[in-house]
Design a protein around this motif. Structure first.
Motif, PDB file in Angstrom:
ATOM      1  N   ARG A  66      73.563  51.187  38.433  1.00  0.00           N
ATOM      2  CA  ARG A  66      73.049  49.949  37.853  1.00  0.00           C
ATOM      3  C   ARG A  66      72.948  48.908  38.944  1.00  0.00           C
ATOM      4  O   ARG A  66      73.843  48.759  39.766  1.00  0.00           O
ATOM      5  CB  ARG A  66      73.971  49.458  36.754  1.00  0.00           C
ATOM      6  CG  ARG A  66      74.061  50.432  35.606  1.00  0.00           C
ATOM      7  CD  ARG A  66      75.003  49.949  34.570  1.00  0.00           C
ATOM      8  NE  ARG A  66      75.108  50.967  33.521  1.00  0.00           N
ATOM      9  CZ  ARG A  66      75.950  50.899  32.526  1.00  0.00           C
ATOM     10  NH1 ARG A  66      76.768  49.883  32.407  1.00  0.00           N
ATOM     11  NH2 ARG A  66      75.985  51.857  31.628  1.00  0.00           N
ATOM     12  N   ILE A  67      71.864  48.167  38.913  1.00  0.00           N
ATOM     13  CA  ILE A  67      71.657  47.123  39.900  1.00  0.00           C
ATOM     14  C   ILE A  67      72.050  45.798  39.260  1.00  0.00           C
ATOM     15  O   ILE A  67      71.566  45.439  38.189  1.00  0.00           O
ATOM     16  CB  ILE A  67      70.183  47.078  40.366  1.00  0.00           C
ATOM     17  CG1 ILE A  67      69.812  48.419  40.998  1.00  0.00           C
ATOM     18  CG2 ILE A  67      69.961  45.931  41.319  1.00  0.00           C
ATOM     19  CD1 ILE A  67      68.351  48.553  41.325  1.00  0.00           C
ATOM     20  N   LEU A  68      72.938  45.087  39.927  1.00  0.00           N
ATOM     21  CA  LEU A  68      73.384  43.800  39.416  1.00  0.00           C
ATOM     22  C   LEU A  68      72.583  42.699  40.098  1.00  0.00           C
ATOM     23  O   LEU A  68      72.420  42.679  41.305  1.00  0.00           O
ATOM     24  CB  LEU A  68      74.874  43.605  39.699  1.00  0.00           C
ATOM     25  CG  LEU A  68      75.791  44.656  39.074  1.00  0.00           C
ATOM     26  CD1 LEU A  68      77.224  44.379  39.502  1.00  0.00           C
ATOM     27  CD2 LEU A  68      75.693  44.625  37.574  1.00  0.00           C
ATOM     28  N   ARG A  69      72.080  41.787  39.301  1.00  0.00           N
ATOM     29  CA  ARG A  69      71.327  40.639  39.836  1.00  0.00           C
ATOM     30  C   ARG A  69      71.876  39.372  39.217  1.00  0.00           C
ATOM     31  O   ARG A  69      72.308  39.355  38.073  1.00  0.00           O
ATOM     32  CB  ARG A  69      69.850  40.771  39.483  1.00  0.00           C
ATOM     33  CG  ARG A  69      69.190  41.947  40.132  1.00  0.00           C
ATOM     34  CD  ARG A  69      67.708  41.920  39.910  1.00  0.00           C
ATOM     35  NE  ARG A  69      67.109  43.087  40.540  1.00  0.00           N
ATOM     36  CZ  ARG A  69      66.097  43.752  40.074  1.00  0.00           C
ATOM     37  NH1 ARG A  69      65.504  43.351  38.966  1.00  0.00           N
ATOM     38  NH2 ARG A  69      65.616  44.793  40.701  1.00  0.00           N
ATOM     39  N   ARG A  70      71.790  38.308  39.977  1.00  0.00           N
ATOM     40  CA  ARG A  70      72.226  37.009  39.437  1.00  0.00           C
ATOM     41  C   ARG A  70      71.137  36.488  38.507  1.00  0.00           C
ATOM     42  O   ARG A  70      69.953  36.596  38.758  1.00  0.00           O
ATOM     43  CB  ARG A  70      72.448  36.008  40.570  1.00  0.00           C
ATOM     44  CG  ARG A  70      73.672  36.302  41.359  1.00  0.00           C
ATOM     45  CD  ARG A  70      73.898  35.196  42.370  1.00  0.00           C
ATOM     46  NE  ARG A  70      75.083  35.482  43.134  1.00  0.00           N
ATOM     47  CZ  ARG A  70      76.232  34.855  42.965  1.00  0.00           C
ATOM     48  NH1 ARG A  70      76.319  33.888  42.094  1.00  0.00           N
ATOM     49  NH2 ARG A  70      77.274  35.175  43.671  1.00  0.00           N
ATOM     50  N   VAL A  71      71.594  35.887  37.435  1.00  0.00           N
ATOM     51  CA  VAL A  71      70.669  35.297  36.474  1.00  0.00           C
ATOM     52  C   VAL A  71      70.847  33.799  36.568  1.00  0.00           C
ATOM     53  O   VAL A  71      71.967  33.295  36.546  1.00  0.00           O
ATOM     54  CB  VAL A  71      70.971  35.784  35.031  1.00  0.00           C
ATOM     55  CG1 VAL A  71      70.034  35.143  34.044  1.00  0.00           C
ATOM     56  CG2 VAL A  71      70.897  37.302  34.973  1.00  0.00           C
TER      57      VAL A  71
END
Length: 66
Positions: A58-63
């Motif tokens: 899973r790729i984590l990105r800032r929202v």
């Protein structure tokens, strides 16, 4: 000049004896365990990075908060 010559002609000091290891180091180097270390079984299947198995990544990105 004679002072310098006298200093040069003084008898030499005997060299120091060989330095000895501290006792705790000698004991550590002489330590032999009573039984050999336990041998762990190798893993059943090594995972190679080139395997074709799909992995759950899973790729984590800032929202943004706005």
């Amino acid at each position: 000049m004679s002072d310098i010559l006298q200093k040069l002609l003084q008898p030499r000091v005997a060299p120091n004896p060989e330095p000895e290891w501290p006792k705790w180091i000698m004991e550590a180097l002489a330590y032999k365990p009573e039984r050999p270390p336990a041998v762990l079984d190798p893993p059943l299947k090594a995972v190679s990075p080139e395997s074709d198995e799909r992995r759950n990544i899973r790729i984590l990105r800032r929202v943004s908060n706005t």
